[in-house]
Scaffold this active site. Structure first.
Site, mmCIF file in Angstrom:
data_model
loop_
_atom_site.group_PDB
_atom_site.id
_atom_site.type_symbol
_atom_site.label_atom_id
_atom_site.label_comp_id
_atom_site.label_asym_id
_atom_site.label_seq_id
_atom_site.Cartn_x
_atom_site.Cartn_y
_atom_site.Cartn_z
ATOM 1 C CB CYS A 154 -0.964 0.077 1.259
ATOM 2 S SG CYS A 154 -1.818 1.421 1.369
ATOM 3 C CB CYS A 169 -0.553 2.438 4.226
ATOM 4 S SG CYS A 169 -1.984 1.785 3.389
ATOM 5 C CG ASP A 170 2.912 1.054 4.692
ATOM 6 O OD1 ASP A 170 2.596 1.573 5.657
ATOM 7 O OD2 ASP A 170 3.002 -0.207 4.414
HETATM 8 C C1 LIG Z 1 0.605 -4.008 6.577
HETATM 9 C C2 LIG Z 1 -0.628 -3.359 6.230
HETATM 10 C C3 LIG Z 1 -0.499 -1.912 6.377
HETATM 11 C C4 LIG Z 1 -1.414 -1.033 6.244
HETATM 12 N N1 LIG Z 1 -1.378 0.375 6.599
HETATM 13 C C5 LIG Z 1 -2.329 1.180 6.533
HETATM 14 C C6 LIG Z 1 -1.970 2.488 6.872
HETATM 15 O O1 LIG Z 1 -1.067 2.939 7.161
HETATM 16 N N2 LIG Z 1 -3.175 3.451 6.854
HETATM 17 C C7 LIG Z 1 -4.539 2.821 6.360
HETATM 18 O O2 LIG Z 1 -5.340 3.743 6.597
HETATM 19 N N3 LIG Z 1 -4.471 1.658 6.023
HETATM 20 C C8 LIG Z 1 -3.568 0.793 6.055
HETATM 21 N N4 LIG Z 1 -3.771 -0.317 5.738
HETATM 22 C C9 LIG Z 1 -5.177 -0.804 5.002
HETATM 23 C C10 LIG Z 1 -6.073 -1.039 6.170
HETATM 24 O O3 LIG Z 1 -5.545 -2.077 7.249
HETATM 25 C C11 LIG Z 1 -7.396 -1.681 5.634
HETATM 26 O O4 LIG Z 1 -7.792 -0.739 4.789
HETATM 27 C C12 LIG Z 1 -8.580 -1.938 6.584
HETATM 28 O O5 LIG Z 1 -7.937 -2.716 7.609
HETATM 29 C C13 LIG Z 1 -9.714 -2.587 5.987
HETATM 30 O O6 LIG Z 1 -10.730 -2.394 6.763
HETATM 31 P P1 LIG Z 1 -11.762 -3.784 6.645
HETATM 32 O O7 LIG Z 1 -12.782 -3.586 8.116
HETATM 33 O O8 LIG Z 1 -12.613 -3.461 5.492
HETATM 34 O O9 LIG Z 1 -11.233 -5.096 6.662
HETATM 35 P P2 LIG Z 1 -10.157 -5.712 7.278
HETATM 36 O O10 LIG Z 1 -9.184 -4.986 8.187
HETATM 37 O O11 LIG Z 1 -9.735 -6.734 6.373
HETATM 38 O O12 LIG Z 1 -10.833 -6.639 8.338
HETATM 39 C C14 LIG Z 1 -11.949 -7.739 7.871
HETATM 40 C C15 LIG Z 1 -12.075 -8.562 9.085
HETATM 41 O O13 LIG Z 1 -13.175 -9.775 8.714
HETATM 42 C C16 LIG Z 1 -12.771 -11.068 9.366
HETATM 43 N N5 LIG Z 1 -13.314 -12.095 8.546
HETATM 44 C C17 LIG Z 1 -12.969 -12.225 7.166
HETATM 45 N N6 LIG Z 1 -13.825 -13.304 6.743
HETATM 46 C C18 LIG Z 1 -14.549 -13.673 7.776
HETATM 47 C C19 LIG Z 1 -15.683 -14.784 7.652
HETATM 48 N N7 LIG Z 1 -15.911 -15.411 6.784
HETATM 49 N N8 LIG Z 1 -16.168 -14.882 8.922
HETATM 50 C C20 LIG Z 1 -15.916 -13.983 10.099
HETATM 51 N N9 LIG Z 1 -14.831 -13.190 10.006
HETATM 52 C C21 LIG Z 1 -14.369 -12.773 8.921
HETATM 53 C C22 LIG Z 1 -11.251 -10.953 9.178
HETATM 54 O O14 LIG Z 1 -10.664 -11.848 9.966
HETATM 55 C C23 LIG Z 1 -10.900 -9.376 9.491
HETATM 56 O O15 LIG Z 1 -10.609 -9.227 11.028
HETATM 57 C C24 LIG Z 1 -2.678 -1.394 5.681
HETATM 58 C C25 LIG Z 1 -2.815 -2.930 5.429
HETATM 59 C C26 LIG Z 1 -1.748 -3.565 5.712
HETATM 60 C C27 LIG Z 1 -2.008 -5.142 5.579
#
Ligand SMILES: Cc1cc2nc3c(=O)[nH]c(=O)nc-3n(C[C@H](O)[C@H](O)[C@H](O)COP(=O)(O)OP(=O)(O)OC[C@H]3O[C@@H](n4cnc5c(N)ncnc54)[C@H](O)[C@@H]3O)c2cc1C
Length: 316
Positions: A136, A139-140
């Site tokens: 990303c 992000c980084d």
């Molecule tokens: C290494 C890294 C660094 C990042 N740095 C940044 C940053 O600096 N700034 C920033 O804004 N964003 C950053 N991001 C991006 C950010 O993490 C994501 O945009 C954000 O977490 C998305 O949120 P979400 O709730 O949509 O999904 P997710 O965070 O992916 O959460 C989804 C959740 O659903 C759960 N899940 C999935 N399938 C199922 C199922 N079938 N049953 C039950 N539970 C389930 C998973 O376990 C997970 O906990 C980074 C991502 C990564 C990987």
């Protein structure tokens, strides 16, 4: 037992949906999360772009720790289980099926199961993921301001992110396994005409090198079989992204609601899918900026919609 709202996924989107749904008056709200709440960001060693969270060296885990507790204060129930499918019944309610074989019904559903960046498959990639290996640039990228970085990939995202990074970093080395790109011709031209982007083509990433502080560079195998070492503290991989949309897949192979060709959930500006009472939030929805603040915003919007939807149901 009938939930007012079922929330699938406990990342920033699901947790914020839980906060707004319970605090906004829905009584019976359960968030289903298969692992620890917090989502993908808990894999990141540092986050600097969540507004107000200015702590020095704040990790993704540090950021997320207070979120579940805040929701529970307003009555969000959290169940640690994996959802296998969300389906709709003839009376328009939903059934949430779980991996232990049990199921529960809900009047409305907010899905926030996120996405998973694909790995490029070189040595050390997992070890340094979130500590110098990134998927990303938004992000980084800033962590490498004025420094050199490597970008791996040859599609639209890789090229656009390389251009983004070229404005922040002193140099971007773009490593691609072919000598042609899969991207818009205008984007390819811009990359080729950017002075601080070097193209290393027909090259396969072999191993990311590092020390206890993090990444130091990348070894790539060139077309003649020799290895070139590229010095850089940051390696960005853009080799695709899997949308975690499996819970919407129905027994007959179709999806419960309309999807884009690349498997993201189609939503309107209020996170409403093509099915009334079903909302999609965060990284899994169409055009997601894939940022914590945006996922949280989506969760809030969806919860406010779900409150109105459930309220209207009870007046019919
Ligand atoms: C290494 C890294 C660094 C990042 N740095 C940044 C940053 O600096 N700034 C920033 O804004 N964003 C950053 N991001 C991006 C950010 O993490 C994501 O945009 C954000 O977490 C998305 O949120 P979400 O709730 O949509 O999904 P997710 O965070 O992916 O959460 C989804 C959740 O659903 C759960 N899940 C999935 N399938 C199922 C199922 N079938 N049953 C039950 N539970 C389930 C998973 O376990 C997970 O906990 C980074 C991502 C990564 C990987």
């Amino acid at each position: 037992m009938m939930l007012d709202c079922a929330i699938i996924g406990g990342g920033p989107a699901g947790l914020t949906a839980g906060l707004y749904a319970t605090r906004g008056g829905l009584d019976n709200v359960t968030m289903f999360e298969k692992g620890m709440p917090g989502g993908q960001i808990t894999q990141s060693s540092e986050i600097e772009n969540y507004p107000g969270a200015t702590g020095h060296n704040l990790s993704g885990m540090d950021l997320m720790i207070p979120w579940p507790e805040q929701c529970q204060r307003f009555g969000l129930k959290h169940e640690m289980s994996e959802v296998t499918r969300v389906s709709q019944n003839s009376d328009k309610t939903f059934t949430i099926s779980k991996s232990d074989g049990s199921s529960i019904m809900a009047k409305s559903v907010i899905v926030g199961t996120g996405s998973t960046p694909k790995r490029a498959g070189f040595e050390g990639e997992d070890k340094y993921f979130g500590r110098g290996v990134s998927t990303c640039a938004t992000c980084d990228g800033f962590f490498y301001k004025g420094k050199e970085v490597v970008v791996i990939g040859g599609g639209d995202t890789a090229l656009e992110e390389a251009l983004y990074l070229s404005k922040i970093c002193s140099k971007v080395t773009l490593v691609h396994r072919r000598d042609t790109f899969r991207s818009a011709p205008s984007t390819i031209d811009r990359v080729k005409n950017t002075d601080n982007i070097e193209l290393v083509l027909n090259a396969v990433p072999k191993e990311v090198t590092g020390d206890p502080m993090g990444v130091t560079g990348l070894d790539v195998i060139l077309s003649d079989g020799t290895i070139r070492h590229i010095d850089a503290p940051g390696v960005f991989t853009f080799v695709g992204n899997d949308v975690n949309n499996q819970v919407l897949l129905q027994e007959d192979g179709s999806f419960l609601c309309d999807m884009t060709p690349s498997g993201q959930v189609k939503v309107d500006i209020n996170m409403r899918t093509s099915v009334a009472g079903l909302y999609a939030t965060g990284d899994m929805r169409e055009d997601a900026p894939k940022q914590v603040v945006c996922a949280a915003g989506d969760g809030a919007v969806a919860a406010l919609q779900a409150i109105t939807y459930v309220d209207e149901l009870s007046h019919h």
